[in-house]
Design an enzyme around this catalytic site. Structure first.
Site, PDB file in Angstrom:
ATOM      1  N   CYS A  16       4.868   0.603   4.874  1.00 18.34           N
ATOM      2  CA  CYS A  16       3.797   0.451   3.893  1.00 18.34           C
ATOM      3  C   CYS A  16       2.759  -0.579   4.316  1.00 18.34           C
ATOM      4  O   CYS A  16       1.721  -0.709   3.670  1.00 18.34           O
ATOM      5  CB  CYS A  16       4.386   0.074   2.535  1.00 18.34           C
ATOM      6  SG  CYS A  16       5.174   1.465   1.696  1.00 18.34           S
ATOM      7  N   SER A  47      -5.308   3.572 -10.696  1.00 19.56           N
ATOM      8  CA  SER A  47      -4.591   2.716  -9.728  1.00 19.56           C
ATOM      9  C   SER A  47      -3.104   2.634 -10.035  1.00 19.56           C
ATOM     10  O   SER A  47      -2.479   1.590  -9.856  1.00 19.56           O
ATOM     11  CB  SER A  47      -5.204   1.310  -9.701  1.00 19.56           C
ATOM     12  OG  SER A  47      -6.557   1.344  -9.321  1.00 19.56           O
TER      13      SER A  47
END
Length: 347
Positions: A16, A47
């Site tokens: 990530c 988001s």
């Protein structure tokens, strides 16, 4: 669990930590013409961890996609971690994952056995989660990539968004921080302790399924998983979306102690600096918090834990039940009425 494969040498970044910064994403998506639908209660403009579409009064459809370059060399382990990370977005929304599609990019130099083991790891972890991998898409490219597009379901009232924390909520984090820093050190050949790495591997392959199931029995107002944007980035999104200020109490935040030493040495992934660029302007540090500890708070996590905002009346009970299955779960702070900054880091 290492093999002869050296997958991390084929990638310029890992896990990530490869994620595009949150601030950059917001700018890229500005002013796009999109259709609206009142049944789409969570879209890209929120988001959040996944999109949510209300099918009917009993069913909400949850969709997400997540993939990244190798964070470990072992192909089977890489497949497990990538699948665990992708499925986590469904759990973060309070849902049950059901279907998935493989997303795979292979290089010309990768052996067929490596590719098979990546997929094997993904299939095994999906099976553990009760997910059916029903297809996918594979391409050739310059770096290996793997992940899943995942579909899940929930009752509409069980959806947990990242923008619904309330003043007084207690904040619980279910996994330790420091994964990005330690895997960066491992890639550099500096972190070589097998006991430490095995601990990281167990954490990254631990599904957030138990945490999701437990939290549904309590008054949880908001939830997100802490992944590429780090604790600070995801806390910032929760605070700003909820109109609250989140107070993070550093002495209560769980982290791998070896990460502090590595951060002191400067072994911090590039993603942590992107996260700092995004969230630092919305944060205030009170008291003594070392630069290394701040790096851990900004560190991009791969297959991280859930950050849960729970009603203060249920906080202690939820934590006790979580810790019975997830010993690393910890109460790390609280939500308050909006102050000058979205996040207050208390040293």
């Amino acid at each position: 669990m290492e093999s002869e494969a050296r997958l991390t040498r084929l990638a310029s970044c890992a896990g990530c930590g490869a994620k595009v910064g949150a601030g950059t994403l917001s700018q890229l998506l500005q002013d796009f013409k999109t259709r609206t639908d009142p049944r789409l209660i969570v879209g890209f403009d929120k988001s959040d961890d996944a999109s949510v579409y209300i099918v009917n009064d009993e069913t909400a459809l949850i969709q997400t996609v997540d993939f990244f370059p190798p964070i470990v060399d072992d192909p089977y382990l890489f497949g497990q971690i990538a699948a665990t990370n992708a499925i986590s977005d469904i759990y973060a929304m309070g849902g049950e994952p059901k279907l998935a599609l493989n997303v795979l990019c292979v290089t010309e130099t990768m052996e067929e056995a490596w590719i098979r083991e990546i997929l094997h790891g993904g299939y095994d972890k999906a099976y553990e989660a009760g997910v059916i991998i029903s297809g996918g898409h594979t391409i050739h490219g310059s770096e290996p990539l793997y992940g899943l597009a995942v579909t899940g379901f929930a009752k509409p009232e069980e959806i947990r968004k990242n923008d619904a924390a309330k003043p007084g909520d207690m904040l619980i984090l279910t996994k330790k921080l420091g994964v990005g820093i330690l895997t960066t050190a491992a890639k550099a050949g500096i972190m070589t302790d097998p006991a430490v790495m095995d601990r990281l591997y167990r954490q990254m392959t631990q599904l957030n399924k138990n945490a999701c199931e437990v939290m549904q029995h309590y008054r949880v107002h908001s939830c997100t998983d802490v992944t590429g944007f780090g604790l600070m980035g995801h806390s910032c999104e929760m605070a700003q979306g909820s109109g609250c200020t989140l107070h993070l109490q550093v002495e209560k935040v769980p982290f791998h102690p070896e990460a502090l030493e590595m951060a002191d040495m400067g072994l911090v992934p590039a993603g942590a600096y992107r996260n700092r660029d995004f969230a630092e302007k919305a944060a205030e540090v009170q008291g003594e918090v070392s630069r290394a500890m701040q790096d851990i708070l900004y560190d991009p996590q791969t297959s991280g834990g859930l950050l849960i905002a729970v009603d203060e009346r249920d906080g202690e009970a939820l934590l006790r039940e979580l810790k019975s299955a997830i010993p690393d779960a910890a109460m790390i702070g609280y939500a308050a009425e909006r102050e000058d900054q979205a996040i207050v880091v208390e040293g």
